[in-house]
Write a protein that holds these residues in place. Structure first.
Motif, mmCIF file in Angstrom:
data_model
loop_
_atom_site.group_PDB
_atom_site.id
_atom_site.type_symbol
_atom_site.label_atom_id
_atom_site.label_comp_id
_atom_site.label_asym_id
_atom_site.label_seq_id
_atom_site.Cartn_x
_atom_site.Cartn_y
_atom_site.Cartn_z
ATOM 1 N N ARG A 9 6.992 -17.024 6.158
ATOM 2 C CA ARG A 9 7.400 -15.637 5.930
ATOM 3 C C ARG A 9 6.349 -14.674 6.478
ATOM 4 O O ARG A 9 5.168 -14.979 6.505
ATOM 5 N N PRO A 10 6.783 -13.483 6.870
ATOM 6 C CA PRO A 10 5.793 -12.486 7.311
ATOM 7 C C PRO A 10 4.932 -12.055 6.134
ATOM 8 O O PRO A 10 5.374 -12.084 4.981
ATOM 9 N N GLN A 11 3.709 -11.679 6.421
ATOM 10 C CA GLN A 11 2.802 -11.183 5.396
ATOM 11 C C GLN A 11 2.850 -9.657 5.420
ATOM 12 O O GLN A 11 2.532 -9.033 6.435
ATOM 13 N N LEU A 12 3.269 -9.060 4.320
ATOM 14 C CA LEU A 12 3.407 -7.612 4.230
ATOM 15 C C LEU A 12 2.145 -6.995 3.645
ATOM 16 O O LEU A 12 1.644 -7.450 2.618
ATOM 17 N N TRP A 13 1.632 -5.951 4.291
ATOM 18 C CA TRP A 13 0.453 -5.216 3.821
ATOM 19 C C TRP A 13 0.816 -3.752 3.722
ATOM 20 O O TRP A 13 1.448 -3.188 4.617
ATOM 21 N N PHE A 14 0.392 -3.123 2.645
ATOM 22 C CA PHE A 14 0.583 -1.693 2.457
ATOM 23 C C PHE A 14 -0.776 -1.047 2.229
ATOM 24 O O PHE A 14 -1.515 -1.462 1.333
ATOM 25 N N VAL A 15 -1.103 -0.062 3.049
ATOM 26 C CA VAL A 15 -2.355 0.671 2.884
ATOM 27 C C VAL A 15 -2.125 1.745 1.823
ATOM 28 O O VAL A 15 -1.148 2.488 1.888
ATOM 29 N N VAL A 16 -3.017 1.793 0.849
ATOM 30 C CA VAL A 16 -2.921 2.761 -0.247
ATOM 31 C C VAL A 16 -4.220 3.556 -0.335
ATOM 32 O O VAL A 16 -5.257 3.143 0.189
ATOM 33 N N ASP A 17 -4.162 4.698 -0.997
ATOM 34 C CA ASP A 17 -5.350 5.533 -1.159
ATOM 35 C C ASP A 17 -6.256 5.038 -2.278
ATOM 36 O O ASP A 17 -7.480 5.150 -2.190
ATOM 37 N N ASP A 18 -5.660 4.509 -3.341
ATOM 38 C CA ASP A 18 -6.411 4.081 -4.522
ATOM 39 C C ASP A 18 -5.896 2.714 -4.956
ATOM 40 O O ASP A 18 -4.789 2.601 -5.494
ATOM 41 N N ILE A 19 -6.674 1.673 -4.723
ATOM 42 C CA ILE A 19 -6.228 0.297 -4.978
ATOM 43 C C ILE A 19 -5.939 0.054 -6.452
ATOM 44 O O ILE A 19 -4.957 -0.581 -6.802
ATOM 45 N N ARG A 20 -6.761 0.595 -7.337
ATOM 46 C CA ARG A 20 -6.564 0.347 -8.770
ATOM 47 C C ARG A 20 -5.286 1.030 -9.287
ATOM 48 O O ARG A 20 -4.542 0.438 -10.065
ATOM 49 N N THR A 21 -5.025 2.241 -8.836
ATOM 50 C CA THR A 21 -3.795 2.938 -9.222
ATOM 51 C C THR A 21 -2.579 2.196 -8.680
ATOM 52 O O THR A 21 -1.572 2.033 -9.378
ATOM 53 N N ALA A 22 -2.657 1.727 -7.445
ATOM 54 C CA ALA A 22 -1.534 1.000 -6.839
ATOM 55 C C ALA A 22 -1.261 -0.307 -7.578
ATOM 56 O O ALA A 22 -0.097 -0.654 -7.815
ATOM 57 N N VAL A 23 -2.306 -1.032 -7.957
ATOM 58 C CA VAL A 23 -2.145 -2.274 -8.724
ATOM 59 C C VAL A 23 -1.454 -1.972 -10.054
ATOM 60 O O VAL A 23 -0.524 -2.685 -10.465
ATOM 61 N N GLU A 24 -1.865 -0.914 -10.730
ATOM 62 C CA GLU A 24 -1.249 -0.546 -12.006
ATOM 63 C C GLU A 24 0.221 -0.170 -11.822
ATOM 64 O O GLU A 24 1.057 -0.492 -12.668
ATOM 65 N N ARG A 25 0.550 0.490 -10.728
ATOM 66 C CA ARG A 25 1.955 0.851 -10.463
ATOM 67 C C ARG A 25 2.816 -0.391 -10.248
ATOM 68 O O ARG A 25 3.955 -0.453 -10.710
ATOM 69 N N VAL A 26 2.276 -1.380 -9.528
ATOM 70 C CA VAL A 26 3.009 -2.638 -9.330
ATOM 71 C C VAL A 26 3.292 -3.276 -10.685
ATOM 72 O O VAL A 26 4.423 -3.659 -10.984
ATOM 73 N N ARG A 27 2.276 -3.369 -11.514
ATOM 74 C CA ARG A 27 2.432 -3.982 -12.843
ATOM 75 C C ARG A 27 3.394 -3.189 -13.716
ATOM 76 O O ARG A 27 4.225 -3.774 -14.424
ATOM 77 N N ALA A 28 3.295 -1.860 -13.690
ATOM 78 C CA ALA A 28 4.158 -1.011 -14.516
ATOM 79 C C ALA A 28 5.628 -1.113 -14.112
ATOM 80 O O ALA A 28 6.517 -0.865 -14.929
#
Length: 66
Positions: A9-28
């Motif tokens: 499968r292709p590996q998907l990467w998303f560039v974000v401004d704030d890694i910790r906020t983005a991780v919390e959004r994924v979990r939420a």
């Protein structure tokens, strides 16, 4: 997650401004996210969305002067 679990499968990467906020959004939103890791190239976190799709989040070192 690791390279061998991705298979063909292709590996998907998303560039974000704030890694910790983005991780919390994924979990939420029902996904899972590993704790962010700092590499020479910048921050990264492997994630799986609520439907089982694997992807990674990244903050390149150049984005924060790292």
């Amino acid at each position: 997650l690791n390279a061998s679990s991705a298979g063909d499968r292709p590996q998907l990467w998303f560039v974000v401004d704030d890694i910790r906020t983005a991780v919390e959004r994924v979990r939420a939103n029902g996904g899972t996210a590993e704790e962010p890791v700092l590499y020479e190239s910048g921050w990264a976190a492997d994630c799986i969305d609520d439907q089982g799709v694997a992807f990674s989040l990244s903050v390149p070192a150049a984005a924060y002067g790292g």
